[in-house]
Design a protein around this motif. Structure first.
Motif: not given
Ligand code: FEO
Length: 398
Positions: A248-253, A275-283, A298-300, A392-398
């Motif tokens: 999943g993706v953590v977006i820290a801004y 279709g990204c499995p998890s997207v988490i935003l942190h201000d 924790r996230y990739s 993610m697809t190439k790493n067979q993560l999706l």
């Protein structure tokens, strides 16, 4: 007080008062300082509590032992949340043997002006203490999370008294049977906040623990673990090897007037649509930093998005990245978004701050916003999202 077994009682205390644990971590659900009393031919206590709760802890001991003195006080860790009441204990029970290693006794003298002689029993790594049926083996665990730390295995009850390891923030219902899902968020905040830098040392401890016949884990913070112990140990192995626990993706801004935040939200929306499995935003200027730190580990994938400020980056982003790097941040796919109205340079600075992180893969599509999103920068964010999904697809993560 809670009975762990017929002859093991948690005589620790709950702290709902502390605003910032260690002067920095939010604990909205409080924190427990666990101490254990083991009844046998000889009475043993493991660890003490924060000094603000010394009288409550001593009164818990007295409720069980009445006029009797404990025979042993084992000290596993000298951080004041656990050691703060040792001096009060020694004054009340001067005949009790205080059991620990030489580093603990050195620190004890640093923390307390103890005038009375301490009835010491110095132990070495792997040595045992017999108190009747219970046989305690001391396993040194330096830097999990201070150099003097040791954990204690009781072969009779098959219990590991694990010091800070497997500890959590939060106060849990006393009768709850704790599964990983109940424990993981507060345990991750605790682990990545406090212990993450010492992955190698946690690995060394896990190797010592692996051969033990284990039924119970009693940490000095949080609930007693009695079920699915392999699941908890597996997570500690994942975290301490800096393996990504989740895709999943953590977006820290860090934004000033909302434009960088809009870019972060725009990326999040596209990733979710793709279709990204998890997207988490942190201000990072406003969020609970310990949660953002834990999620980044924790996230990739982590995307950092910052304004340019004083020809550098947002001070909040600077602190956040520093907090990751000092904890051995590594093994990530990393993306960058910068914003600047006349001389944007945040991507360059963020890359410089992260350049010594091991095993990082940089996403090629870096985004540069001039003041506010427009058609061109939206296109670049699409390209960044495509690249993340492609990896993610190439790493067979999706
Ligand atoms: Fe909970 Fe390292 O003390």
């Amino acid at each position: 007080m809670k009975k762990i077994k017929e002859d093991i009682i948690n005589i620790g205390v709950y702290d709902y008062e502390v605003d910032l644990f260690e002067g920095q971590y939010l604990v909205p659900n409080g924190i427990s300082y666990n101490s254990y009393l083991v009844v046998d031919e000889q009475i043993t206590i493991l660890d003490s509590v924060d000094n603000r709760f010394a009288q409550e802890w001593l009164s818990n001991i007295e409720k069980i032992l009445q006029d009797k003195s404990p025979d042993y006080l084992i000290i596993q860790h000298m951080e004041p949340d656990h050691s703060g009441s040792i001096h009060d204990f020694i004054q009340k029970y001067p005949s009790t043997k205080v059991v620990s290693n030489t580093k603990v006794f050195t620190m004890m003298n640093q923390f307390f002006d103890i005038k009375e002689p301490i009835n010491q029993l110095i132990v070495r790594d792997g040595e045992t203490l017999h108190t009747g049926k219970h046989i305690f083996t001391f396993l040194f665990a330096p830097m999990v999370h201070w150099p003097e730390v040791m954990v204690t295995y009781d072969s009779h009850s098959k219990t590991l008294f694990s010091a800070d390891a497997f500890g959590t923030f939060g106060i849990y219902p006393e009768d709850a049977v704790i599964q990983v899902a109940d424990w993981v968020q507060e345990a991750a905040r605790y682990y990545f906040g406090i212990v993450a830098k010492y992955g190698l040392q946690v690995q060394a401890l896990l190797k010592k623990v692996a051969p033990l016949d284990l039924e119970i884990i009693c940490s000095i913070h949080g609930p007693t673990l009695t079920h699915s112990l392999t699941d908890f140990i597996h997570l500690y192995d994942t975290w301490s090897t800096y393996t990504n626990e989740k895709e999943g993706v953590v977006i820290a801004y860090a934004s000033a007037y909302g434009h960088t935040e809009k870019a972060a939200n725009f990326l999040a929306t596209i990733l979710q649509e793709k279709g990204c499995p998890s997207v988490i935003l942190h201000d990072v200027a406003r969020c609970d930093s310990s949660l953002a730190i834990a999620n980044a580990f924790r996230y990739s994938t982590v995307v950092f998005a910052s304004i340019t400020y004083n020809m550098s980056i947002s001070p909040f982003m600077n602190t956040f990245i520093h907090s990751l790097v000092e904890r051995n941040f590594q093994n990530k796919l990393i993306g960058l978004i910068e914003n600047g109205s006349w001389a944007p340079c945040a991507n360059k600075i963020m890359k410089y701050l992260l350049e010594n992180s091991k095993k990082t893969t940089w996403l090629q599509n870096q985004v540069c916003i001039h003041s506010a999103l427009n058609g061109m920068t939206k296109k670049t964010i699409h390209q960044l999202a495509d690249e993340i999904i492609d990896k993610m697809t190439k790493n067979q993560l999706l």
